[in-house]
Each structure stands twice: as C-alpha cells, then as structure tokens.
Design a protein around this motif. Structure first.
Motif, short mmCIF file in Angstrom:
data_model
loop_
_atom_site.label_atom_id
_atom_site.label_comp_id
_atom_site.label_asym_id
_atom_site.label_seq_id
_atom_site.Cartn_x
_atom_site.Cartn_y
_atom_site.Cartn_z
N GLY A 12 24.88 -6.92 0.22
CA GLY A 12 23.76 -5.85 0.31
C GLY A 12 23.57 -4.75 -0.70
O GLY A 12 24.55 -4.03 -0.85
N ASP A 93 22.41 -7.04 6.02
CA ASP A 93 21.73 -8.03 4.76
C ASP A 93 21.48 -9.37 5.36
O ASP A 93 20.68 -10.63 4.62
CB ASP A 93 22.75 -8.28 3.83
CG ASP A 93 24.06 -8.18 3.78
OD1 ASP A 93 24.13 -8.69 4.79
OD2 ASP A 93 24.34 -8.15 2.99
N HIS A 249 35.22 -8.67 2.57
CA HIS A 249 35.25 -10.16 1.48
C HIS A 249 36.30 -10.14 0.28
O HIS A 249 37.15 -9.32 -0.01
CB HIS A 249 34.15 -9.68 0.64
CG HIS A 249 32.81 -9.29 1.53
ND1 HIS A 249 31.62 -9.67 1.34
CD2 HIS A 249 31.95 -7.71 1.72
CE1 HIS A 249 30.92 -9.41 2.56
NE2 HIS A 249 31.09 -8.00 2.41
N HIS A 274 26.38 -13.22 -2.89
CA HIS A 274 26.67 -12.52 -2.34
C HIS A 274 27.44 -11.85 -2.70
O HIS A 274 28.10 -11.45 -2.66
CB HIS A 274 27.20 -13.29 -1.12
CG HIS A 274 27.07 -11.39 0.07
ND1 HIS A 274 28.34 -10.63 -0.35
CD2 HIS A 274 26.11 -10.97 0.67
CE1 HIS A 274 28.13 -9.48 0.28
NE2 HIS A 274 27.09 -9.47 1.41
MN MN Z 1 26.72 -7.96 3.19
#
Ligand code: MN
Ligand code: MLT
Length: 308
Positions: A12, A93, A249, A274
């Motif tokens: 994002g 995103d 993440h 990503h």
């Molecule tokens: Mn993301």
C-alpha cells in the motif's frame, strides 16, 4: 495453462510513495534502473487468455490496466477481458481499485464474507451497479469456480484464512486488534482445472503457522507477503510506530521471518510481493536483496509474468 501477470508488486502506498522523501523513493522517482518504481500489489490471472481475473483491485488499477495489453478492450466499442476481481482482505490497497471498474461492465467480485461486509457498508461501492456486478462470497477452504464471460474460465479458486487482522480503518484507535485467523486476511490458491497446476497468492500474512506450512509444501509457486525486511523497520526509520506483526505482516528476515520459515518448505518458486517502500530489497544493489536472492527468493516487479 495458467498465465499470471504481476500488475503491481509494492505494498500500500506504492514505490515511490507520494509523501516519502526517503533515498530509495527518490532514486525510483529519478528513474534509477536499480530502484524500479512499482505500483500497488495486484496480479492478473487467466487460463484461457480470454477471461482475466484481478487478484486484489489496487488504487493503481486504472494505470495497471493501461500498462498491460492482456487487459485492454478487444471487442466492440466498450468491453473488457476482466471477468472478475478476487479480494484477499478489506484494506484500501485490495479493494479501492473496484471504483475504477464502475462503467457498467459485467464482472464478478469474489471476496470473503468480511470483505463483502465492508463493501456493503460503504455506499460509494454502490457505483458497481448490482445488475452488472455480481458479488460472490468466497467460503473458506471450499474451492469456487471462476465464471468466464461465456462459460467456464478454466480456473478454480480456494480461499483460506491466514493470520492477519482487520483493515487498518476498522481498528479502534489506540487498541491492538490482535491477530486472528478468522478470515480478515485470506490466502488464495488458484487452480487450472485442465492441468490441476496451481499457485498461491498470499500478500498479507502475519506468520507461517504449521497448517500454512503443510498447505504450501510441494507447491510449484508461491507469491508471499514481502512487506518489510525487519519487523521493527518502520520504528527504526522513524516513519511508523508499529511492528510488521502488529500490522499483520511477517517480515522477511530474522528467526521468525518468511525466509527462515520457508527454508524447509518444498516450494518450486517463491516470490515476494506487497513490498513496502521502506524495504531495502526493492533496491537491486543492497545486501538485503542479495541475501533474499541467495535464499532462493525472487522479488516481484511490475510486468513480471509467470506461466505454469
Ligand atoms: Mn496492504
Ligand atoms: C496493509 O497491508 O497493512 C495495509 O494495506 C495498510 C493500509 O491500508 O495502508
């Protein structure tokens, strides 16, 4: 045969991110070939070259379509080979790009229940007229046929929960929502019905659990969460207050990281996607890039294509 195109490889915000004055982002802005700009994470997938499916509709979708000929209109005055969009979560995103697809084109949105709730709760998505845009709930662990414009697409998709969290904008200020495996973040397996070949797309995942390890073992290809190099990367750089894990993440490096977790998973190809603009692997000339590649990882870039 599965044909997948990386529409965007960055996390994002993209690379460069609009408000980042960091050296890496400035190199990308300056056109440095070893700091290639990347748009926000998304894949396009097809088994028949006619029906294309977008895995996560990023805010960059309009320019991603223009940059990739397979997604250009081919028939009549108005048409698109895009037959569907599949979302792995409700983050900006992953779904904001749906707003680019508002011109009365017929397609299907496939998303887990939690993401469909977000879409239903935000009236702006009403621009996807219900008489054109079908919404199909993606159940967990039950494969779903992806419909082509005229009959089957030759692809089946299976969604499964991975450790993650609610979208950032649904968090309560000052509270850690914690990690869950309730379907706020899902991974996808995309299967070619003719060949049974398949690959995985898991752009957001906080940790590799034993169940995920077992699921991925023996797979030909995995696109996996490459958001951060270090768990405390944003904190050390002074650009954030959260660890990667707090953001849902896993990091690439470290004993709890993805590189270590995948070391003994038999996977044909492993590709990070990503990737946040703070992650040094985005730069071709960093020690971190060399370390990731030495461990067998590829770093996705916009326009990367795979066939299997
Ligand atoms: Mn993301
Ligand atoms: C994420 O991957 O953590 C989100 O995309 C964050 C965001 O929505 O900005």
């Amino acid at each position: 045969m599965i044909h997948a195109v990386v529409l965007g490889a960055a996390a994002g915000g993209g690379f460069p991110q609009w408000n980042s004055n960091a050296p890496g982002c400035n190199r990308a802005r300056a056109g440095d070939l070893r700091a290639r700009a990347r748009t926000q994470a998304s894949l396009a997938v097809s088994a028949n070259e006619r029906d294309w499916f977008i895995l996560n509709a990023s805010p960059d979708l309009r320019s991603q379509i223009e940059a990739n000929e397979v997604l250009h209109p081919r028939e009549g005055l108005r048409s698109s080979p895009i037959a569907g969009v599949i979302a792995t979560g409700g983050d900006v995103d992953a779904i904001a790009g749906l707003l680019h697809l508002r011109e009365r084109h017929r397609f299907t949105v496939y998303a887990p229940a939690r993401v469909l709730e977000v879409i239903a709760a935000n009236p702006i998505f009403g621009v996807l007229a219900p008489d054109c845009v079908r919404q199909v709930e993606l159940p967990l662990d039950r494969p779903v046929d992806l419909a082509g414009a005229a009959g089957g697409s030759g692809l089946v998709i299976a969604a499964f929960a991975v450790p993650g969290k609610v979208p950032l904008y649904l968090e309560t200020a000052g509270q850690d929502p914690g990690l869950s495996e309730a379907g706020d973040a899902v991974g996808l397996e995309i299967i070619d019905t003719a060949t049974r070949n398949s690959f995985f797309f898991i752009p957001g995942c906080a940790m590799v659990t034993p169940a995920l390890h077992r699921r991925l073992a023996g797979s030909a290809l995995v696109f996996f969460d490459g958001t951060l190099w270090r768990d405390d990367e944003m904190i050390r750089l002074g650009i954030g207050e959260k660890t990667g894990r707090r953001m849902g993440h896993i990091s690439m490096s470290g004993p709890q990281g993805a590189i270590a977790a995948f070391r003994d998973i038999a996977v044909g190809r492993r590709i990070f996607i990503h990737i946040n603009n703070s992650n040094p692997v985005l730069l071709d000339d960093t020690p971190e890039r060399r370390e990731a590649e030495a461990a067998g990882w590829e770093i996705a870039y916009d326009g990367m294509e795979v066939r299997l």
